[in-house]
Design a protein around this motif. Structure first.
Motif, PDB file in Angstrom:
ATOM      1  N   LEU A   1     -71.382  82.445 -50.186  1.00  0.00           N
ATOM      2  CA  LEU A   1     -71.475  81.486 -49.795  1.00  0.00           C
ATOM      3  C   LEU A   1     -72.836  81.240 -49.259  1.00  0.00           C
ATOM      4  N   LEU A   2     -73.349  80.281 -49.330  1.00  0.00           N
ATOM      5  CA  LEU A   2     -74.904  79.599 -49.448  1.00  0.00           C
ATOM      6  C   LEU A   2     -74.831  78.193 -48.284  1.00  0.00           C
ATOM      7  N   GLY A   3     -76.037  78.285 -47.113  1.00  0.00           N
ATOM      8  CA  GLY A   3     -75.810  77.339 -45.845  1.00  0.00           C
ATOM      9  C   GLY A   3     -77.019  76.116 -46.853  1.00  0.00           C
ATOM     10  N   ARG A   4     -76.830  75.348 -46.849  1.00  0.00           N
ATOM     11  CA  ARG A   4     -78.177  74.367 -47.686  1.00  0.00           C
ATOM     12  C   ARG A   4     -79.269  74.557 -45.661  1.00  0.00           C
ATOM     13  N   TYR A   5     -79.163  74.526 -43.762  1.00  0.00           N
ATOM     14  CA  TYR A   5     -79.907  74.383 -43.196  1.00  0.00           C
ATOM     15  C   TYR A   5     -79.797  75.678 -42.638  1.00  0.00           C
ATOM     16  N   PRO A   6     -80.310  75.570 -41.307  1.00  0.00           N
ATOM     17  CA  PRO A   6     -79.612  76.815 -40.487  1.00  0.00           C
ATOM     18  C   PRO A   6     -79.356  75.617 -39.311  1.00  0.00           C
ATOM     19  N   VAL A   7     -77.791  76.669 -38.536  1.00  0.00           N
ATOM     20  CA  VAL A   7     -76.963  76.114 -37.464  1.00  0.00           C
ATOM     21  C   VAL A   7     -77.551  76.413 -36.109  1.00  0.00           C
ATOM     22  N   ASP A   8     -78.018  75.757 -35.109  1.00  0.00           N
ATOM     23  CA  ASP A   8     -77.489  75.803 -33.893  1.00  0.00           C
ATOM     24  C   ASP A   8     -76.696  76.301 -32.929  1.00  0.00           C
ATOM     25  N   ALA A   9     -76.801  77.884 -32.978  1.00  0.00           N
ATOM     26  CA  ALA A   9     -75.288  78.223 -32.640  1.00  0.00           C
ATOM     27  C   ALA A   9     -74.591  77.291 -31.391  1.00  0.00           C
ATOM     28  N   ASP A  10     -75.572  77.375 -30.035  1.00  0.00           N
ATOM     29  CA  ASP A  10     -75.254  76.518 -29.353  1.00  0.00           C
ATOM     30  C   ASP A  10     -75.363  74.846 -28.583  1.00  0.00           C
ATOM     31  N   SER A  11     -75.622  74.438 -29.613  1.00  0.00           N
ATOM     32  CA  SER A  11     -75.426  72.788 -29.847  1.00  0.00           C
ATOM     33  C   SER A  11     -73.932  72.145 -29.938  1.00  0.00           C
ATOM     34  N   GLY A  12     -74.467  71.414 -29.339  1.00  0.00           N
ATOM     35  CA  GLY A  12     -73.196  70.637 -28.753  1.00  0.00           C
ATOM     36  C   GLY A  12     -71.486  70.027 -30.138  1.00  0.00           C
ATOM     37  N   ARG A  13     -72.546  70.005 -30.471  1.00  0.00           N
ATOM     38  CA  ARG A  13     -71.488  69.550 -31.973  1.00  0.00           C
ATOM     39  C   ARG A  13     -70.733  71.206 -32.417  1.00  0.00           C
ATOM     40  N   VAL A  14     -71.530  72.049 -31.900  1.00  0.00           N
ATOM     41  CA  VAL A  14     -70.974  73.736 -32.476  1.00  0.00           C
ATOM     42  C   VAL A  14     -69.479  73.791 -31.314  1.00  0.00           C
ATOM     43  N   LYS A  15     -70.112  73.333 -30.292  1.00  0.00           N
ATOM     44  CA  LYS A  15     -69.301  73.706 -28.790  1.00  0.00           C
ATOM     45  C   LYS A  15     -68.235  73.178 -29.000  1.00  0.00           C
ATOM     46  N   TRP A  16     -68.000  72.389 -29.191  1.00  0.00           N
ATOM     47  CA  TRP A  16     -66.940  71.227 -29.922  1.00  0.00           C
ATOM     48  C   TRP A  16     -65.690  71.221 -31.373  1.00  0.00           C
ATOM     49  N   TRP A  17     -66.895  71.814 -31.866  1.00  0.00           N
ATOM     50  CA  TRP A  17     -65.928  73.204 -32.714  1.00  0.00           C
ATOM     51  C   TRP A  17     -65.141  73.765 -32.818  1.00  0.00           C
ATOM     52  N   ARG A  18     -65.593  74.238 -31.693  1.00  0.00           N
ATOM     53  CA  ARG A  18     -65.224  75.666 -31.041  1.00  0.00           C
ATOM     54  C   ARG A  18     -63.714  75.427 -30.427  1.00  0.00           C
ATOM     55  N   LYS A  19     -63.500  73.975 -29.844  1.00  0.00           N
ATOM     56  CA  LYS A  19     -63.004  74.061 -28.935  1.00  0.00           C
ATOM     57  C   LYS A  19     -61.836  73.565 -29.876  1.00  0.00           C
ATOM     58  N   LYS A  20     -62.514  72.932 -31.095  1.00  0.00           N
ATOM     59  CA  LYS A  20     -60.940  72.478 -31.977  1.00  0.00           C
ATOM     60  C   LYS A  20     -59.988  73.110 -32.744  1.00  0.00           C
ATOM     61  N   CYS A  21     -60.990  74.537 -32.554  1.00  0.00           N
ATOM     62  CA  CYS A  21     -61.092  75.922 -33.468  1.00  0.00           C
ATOM     63  C   CYS A  21     -59.683  76.394 -32.644  1.00  0.00           C
ATOM     64  N   ARG A  22     -59.731  76.830 -31.337  1.00  0.00           N
ATOM     65  CA  ARG A  22     -59.104  77.457 -30.676  1.00  0.00           C
ATOM     66  C   ARG A  22     -57.387  76.514 -30.041  1.00  0.00           C
ATOM     67  N   GLU A  23     -57.767  75.414 -31.224  1.00  0.00           N
ATOM     68  CA  GLU A  23     -56.550  74.329 -30.882  1.00  0.00           C
ATOM     69  C   GLU A  23     -55.786  74.165 -32.106  1.00  0.00           C
ATOM     70  N   ASN A  24     -55.903  75.352 -33.455  1.00  0.00           N
ATOM     71  CA  ASN A  24     -55.781  75.186 -34.534  1.00  0.00           C
ATOM     72  C   ASN A  24     -55.616  73.457 -35.192  1.00  0.00           C
ATOM     73  N   ALA A  25     -57.055  72.932 -35.011  1.00  0.00           N
ATOM     74  CA  ALA A  25     -56.803  71.411 -35.419  1.00  0.00           C
ATOM     75  C   ALA A  25     -58.756  71.765 -36.286  1.00  0.00           C
ATOM     76  N   LEU A  26     -59.125  72.894 -36.769  1.00  0.00           N
ATOM     77  CA  LEU A  26     -60.190  72.763 -37.490  1.00  0.00           C
ATOM     78  C   LEU A  26     -60.782  72.306 -38.648  1.00  0.00           C
ATOM     79  N   PRO A  27     -61.193  70.821 -39.197  1.00  0.00           N
ATOM     80  CA  PRO A  27     -61.375  70.642 -40.766  1.00  0.00           C
ATOM     81  C   PRO A  27     -61.460  71.777 -41.723  1.00  0.00           C
ATOM     82  N   PRO A  28     -61.481  71.643 -42.788  1.00  0.00           N
ATOM     83  CA  PRO A  28     -61.330  72.486 -44.124  1.00  0.00           C
ATOM     84  C   PRO A  28     -62.860  72.494 -44.372  1.00  0.00           C
ATOM     85  N   ILE A  29     -63.649  73.470 -44.513  1.00  0.00           N
ATOM     86  CA  ILE A  29     -65.470  73.831 -44.976  1.00  0.00           C
ATOM     87  C   ILE A  29     -65.009  73.168 -46.574  1.00  0.00           C
ATOM     88  N   LEU A  30     -65.910  72.134 -47.180  1.00  0.00           N
ATOM     89  CA  LEU A  30     -66.530  71.767 -48.357  1.00  0.00           C
ATOM     90  C   LEU A  30     -67.495  71.832 -48.472  1.00  0.00           C
TER      91      LEU A  30
END
Length: 345
Positions: free
Chosen positions: A189-218
């Motif tokens: 599995l290959l990424g295209r760019y580095p990710v900031d694990a502390d970004s607000g976007r990642v934190k929001w997706w963590r919340k959706k993850c816990r809600e079992n509402a995370l969209p799939p990875i394309l």
């Protein structure tokens, strides 16, 4: 304007396998595979190389060089919104993955620069395979035990993917040089760019993850690299890894169809065997479904597979070599240079 349409792909038992996407006309493409002599390859995004690659001489694998200097390290598709997630929820769990296939098909084709050239494509889910019993229910499954596979099918669909947690990248610090070992399956599995694990976007997706509402990875499966490149979902994947909750994947691949010529003598032997079994059915119970399946297999001479087209524009690879050599030297990675240029492990 891009002309396209889609249809659901089902197997002989009417089980849903994915979404087939046919692109008739397009105005361009943001991503393109290029190839040349000596096994040289390059995956270009918006006109700049994102990955350089070269196949080993013995065809046992491929060297990958990730271009961390790529100027276009931004999402290829529009950012997913809360409204998009809520719409998927209303579709229901049973229809959720089908909904996301349609969502991404529209996003891929209606982006400012469409990603897909005119061709036949397939969007197919790749879901977590639960461990065999005995295992502890409701216990967090470690990353090393994550395994994802495409749906089971009784049709000749040779587009069956698998992905293991051990082949996930470090999204925060992606490796610049990677060896893909085909003897052990490849499928990194290959990424295209580095990710900031502390970004607000990642934190929001963590919340959706816990809600079992995370969209799939394309992801896009590229046959020449024997790997999956993340097209959309870097932050979502980082959120899933941080939460320890396995995500779901959607695999984009090209789709082609061929037919094979059966051996008539073998076919007749199978027919005679089925005729004998049919006679026995009159006296003892038999699996009629299995006999019918054998008949369909006997006369269905088509099979689907996933190639990856490339443009042969790299010539003898001299320019490719100069770019890779300069890049490795800038990043103090000279120890890989000879192996890459010699195409040796």
């Amino acid at each position: 304007m891009t002309e396209y349409w889609w249809k659901d792909l089902r197997d002989r038992k009417d089980r849903w396998q994915g979404l087939e996407l046919i692109v008739r006309e397009g105005t361009g493409q943001a991503m393109e595979m290029q190839s040349g002599h000596n096994g040289r390859m390059a995956l270009q995004v918006n006109g700049e190389a994102l990955f350089w690659a070269t196949m080993l001489k013995d065809h046992s694998g491929v060297w990958l060089v990730f271009n961390a200097e790529h100027p276009g390290q931004q999402p290829l598709l529009p950012a997913m919104t809360s409204a998009d997630v809520e719409t998927a929820k209303r579709a229901g769990e049973q229809n959720g993955i089908s909904h996301w296939c349609r969502y991404f098909a529209r996003q891929l084709m209606e982006a400012s620069v469409p990603l897909l050239p005119p061709r036949r494509w397939l969007l197919r889910p790749m879901s977590l395979v639960k461990p065999k019993a005995p295992y502890v229910c409701n216990k967090t499954l470690p990353l090393a035990q994550w395994r994802f596979e495409t749906p089971a099918s009784n049709s000749d669909i040779s587009v069956n993917w698998s992905l293991y947690g051990e082949d996930f990248p470090d999204l925060q610090n992606p490796e610049k040089v990677t060896h893909v070992d085909w003897w052990w399956g490849g499928h990194l599995l290959l990424g295209r760019y580095p990710v900031d694990a502390d970004s607000g976007r990642v934190k929001w997706w963590r919340k959706k993850c816990r809600e079992n509402a995370l969209p799939p990875i394309l992801v896009w499966y590229i046959a020449g690299l024997a790997s999956f490149v993340i097209l959309d979902g870097h932050d979502r994947l980082q959120a899933a890894l941080t939460e320890g909750i396995p995500p779901q994947f959607l695999v984009l691949s090209e789709l082609s169809e061929q037919s094979w010529t059966p051996d008539e003598e073998t076919r007749q032997r199978v027919l005679r065997s089925l005729a004998i079994q049919q006679e026995r059915c009159k006296q003892t119970p038999a699996n009629i479904d299995a006999m019918n399946q054998s008949l369909m297999n006997l006369y269905d001479t088509r099979y689907l597979y996933a190639p990856t087209h490339s443009r042969a524009v790299l010539g003898d690879g001299a320019d490719w070599e100069r770019e890779v050599k300069a890049y490795l030297q800038r990043h103090q990675l000279d120890e890989y240079l000879e192996k890459i240029l010699r195409r040796e492990e």
